[in-house]
Design an enzyme around this catalytic site. Sequence first.
Site, PDB file in Angstrom:
ATOM      1  CG  ASP A   1      -2.020   1.119   1.270  1.00  0.00           C
ATOM      2  OD1 ASP A   1      -3.000   0.898   0.838  1.00  0.00           O
ATOM      3  OD2 ASP A   1      -1.603   2.360   1.627  1.00  0.00           O
TER       4      ASP A   1
ATOM      5  CE1 TYR B   1     -20.268  -0.870  -0.802  1.00  0.00           C
ATOM      6  CE2 TYR B   1     -21.688  -0.488   1.466  1.00  0.00           C
ATOM      7  CZ  TYR B   1     -21.500  -0.406  -0.001  1.00  0.00           C
ATOM      8  OH  TYR B   1     -22.520  -0.205  -0.990  1.00  0.00           O
ATOM      9  CD  GLN B   2     -20.127   3.238  -0.690  1.00  0.00           C
ATOM     10  OE1 GLN B   2     -19.672   2.648  -1.537  1.00  0.00           O
ATOM     11  NE2 GLN B   2     -21.282   2.560  -0.212  1.00  0.00           N
ATOM     12  N   PRO B   3     -15.406   1.633  -0.336  1.00  0.00           N
ATOM     13  CG  PRO B   3     -15.117   0.598  -2.433  1.00  0.00           C
ATOM     14  CD  PRO B   3     -16.232   0.907  -1.605  1.00  0.00           C
ATOM     15  CB  SER B   4     -10.311   4.919  -1.675  1.00  0.00           C
ATOM     16  OG  SER B   4      -9.557   3.850  -1.549  1.00  0.00           O
ATOM     17  CG  PHE B   5      -9.591   1.953  -5.565  1.00  0.00           C
ATOM     18  CD1 PHE B   5      -9.569   0.640  -6.519  1.00  0.00           C
ATOM     19  CD2 PHE B   5      -8.801   2.201  -4.842  1.00  0.00           C
ATOM     20  CE1 PHE B   5      -8.492  -0.330  -5.783  1.00  0.00           C
ATOM     21  CE2 PHE B   5      -7.901   1.343  -4.409  1.00  0.00           C
ATOM     22  CZ  PHE B   5      -7.523   0.012  -4.904  1.00  0.00           C
TER      23      PHE B   5
ATOM     24  CG  HIS C   1     -10.330  -3.402  -9.516  1.00  0.00           C
ATOM     25  ND1 HIS C   1     -10.406  -3.832 -10.863  1.00  0.00           N
ATOM     26  CD2 HIS C   1      -9.643  -4.282  -8.894  1.00  0.00           C
ATOM     27  CE1 HIS C   1      -9.891  -5.009 -10.994  1.00  0.00           C
ATOM     28  NE2 HIS C   1      -9.429  -5.308  -9.838  1.00  0.00           N
TER      29      HIS C   1
ATOM     30  CG  HIS D   1      -8.916  -2.650  -3.003  1.00  0.00           C
ATOM     31  ND1 HIS D   1      -9.778  -2.059  -3.552  1.00  0.00           N
ATOM     32  CD2 HIS D   1      -8.706  -1.830  -1.899  1.00  0.00           C
ATOM     33  CE1 HIS D   1     -10.289  -0.725  -2.852  1.00  0.00           C
ATOM     34  NE2 HIS D   1      -9.387  -0.936  -1.810  1.00  0.00           N
TER      35      HIS D   1
END
Lengths: 314, 314
Positions: free
Chosen positions: A171, A234-238, A240, A242
């Site tokens: 990361d 959740y919510q993710p930052s993007f 797709h 991961h």
Amino acid sequence: MDPPQNFDQFSLKRILMNDTQRKMIAVEGNFNGHQEPAVVVIEKYAFDEASVLNVCNAQTKFKKNLENDVYKSFSCVPPYDENISSNKMDIIYPATDKHILKFSSQPLYFVQETEEMYQTITLPHILGSSLSLQWLYNCLEYKSEKERIKYDTASENQKDDEDNGFLLLPDLKWSGKLNELYLLAIIKKRNIKSLRDLTINHLPLLKNILNKGSAAIYKLYGVEQSQLRIYVHYQPSFYHFHVHFTYLMHTPPGINVGKAHLLTTIINNIEMQGNYYQKATLDYTIKESDPLFNRFEEKGILRKAKLIDESNNA
Amino acid sequence: MDPPQNFDQFSLKRILMNDTQRKMIAVEGNFNGHQEPAVVVIEKYAFDEASVLNVCNAQTKFKKNLENDVYKSFSCVPPYDENISSNKMDIIYPATDKHILKFSSQPLYFVQETEEMYQTITLPHILGSSLSLQWLYNCLEYKSEKERIKYDTASENQKDDEDNGFLLLPDLKWSGKLNELYLLAIIKKRNIKSLRDLTINHLPLLKNILNKGSAAIYKLYGVEQSQLRIYVHYQPSFYHFHVHFTYLMHTPPGINVGKAHLLTTIINNIEMQGNYYQKATLDYTIKESDPLFNRFEEKGILRKAKLIDESNNA
């Protein structure tokens, strides 16, 4: 005796604790050969807003650790004191409004997202406004950051790699120190946006990430699965899918309830009910400036509240 | 353009966020008059254990802020860089074993507790070793702390108060500041030890806590439900069911995934499957010094791991 006056005669016995989130360390030792032990606790001060620009000046040395698209990451070291006062600096340039918003502090709200709210509010919002995933596809296609890929399921020649395969990458927030371990598993499949899309069909993918991801980390870094926090946002930052792998004793941002969902809990919920993540009401925190907040506000689901003034006492 | 080379020509537009706990600051600005904005995020590195003693040397200036009994507190400032790299230093001298334990870090482990493990290991352990709940029964019976009771469902004269009633008390950790709000709802019923005991029969109790607890807090403190984090610990610190209410922007200990379970999620899970909390595998973190760790170790479910030595780098 005034211990700090004699600190050059302090003998260190052992490190008691090193809180890498708070940047605080506690040690045990003795002053000037005195027999009674002393505990010394040192914590870095927070940044002073008035002098933040002094962090970087003409003498500062920059070491670039990473560059990908608009993101650059540096170690920024004053020349006189390399070990003690160096800082990590990430630069996003050019930055969009969304980048700016992402790093702004904001009033927070809890929203309880039902199946219907997801279908009628959240999903159309995601489809209409998500950030470009080009940087991520560049990784998956080995066009950028290929030297950063720590593990690729393709190395095991399994047949279903397109469906169940993933890459393991450090990361951006990982300093590189083992006790701050932070890797991301990025799936190869491109049609799973988030937790909400996971069904019983994805159990092989999820178990693959849990088992092969943990095994790869043990092989690479010697950290056992019982010492890893393995979770999804959740919510993710993007959008797709991961999975985050962090060392359990490290406390990075985003491990709170209302944001983080353990991968083992996700697998268990889907095993108990195949369509759990389509049917469940999912609760999460949302910033007032998030455009999704506005969607919920328009529907009368959330309303703005005043921030509590810290000077008021109960 | 390589931004840091030109950092002396960076013009600061505004501070986006200043996380005083993590020692991280995010700012927006422009490089060299370029119009596109840049986001710069600076975070102090954690202490390096190998060089911690270099924090203090002959040039370091110490300013004493506090002295009380065995405690002394200093600001410790390198002469070249007062604003940026100064540290807070607390010294306890002479230190007892308890002081040393208090500042020592303990290995943590994730355990995945199945239904069977709960029945055969955790439940017998709880029944055999739980601390007395007399202090709590004294509260419920208005024998002690009655001036601390902020709300009692009995005030609403509902018929089912013995089954669905609760008291609201400030948590011991609450400083009293509104933006650190921390209350506990203690149920009146005495046979629910934890999350594991909750069934479909307890939905009226759980909804009562959620709705009446939130309404009482709004009336008492003006904080809306959307700004509250409402959750349960598993494992809890005592085995009489209770619910934590904290202000969402406050970050007390115990709000991480693997410890905290949102009350709304609990209600949703039980509505989806009445016996969810009997059947589910529940994941939680456990300290090596916890007697429950020894039970799991005896059964071969957990094994001791070495703490990661920070001096190793990836």
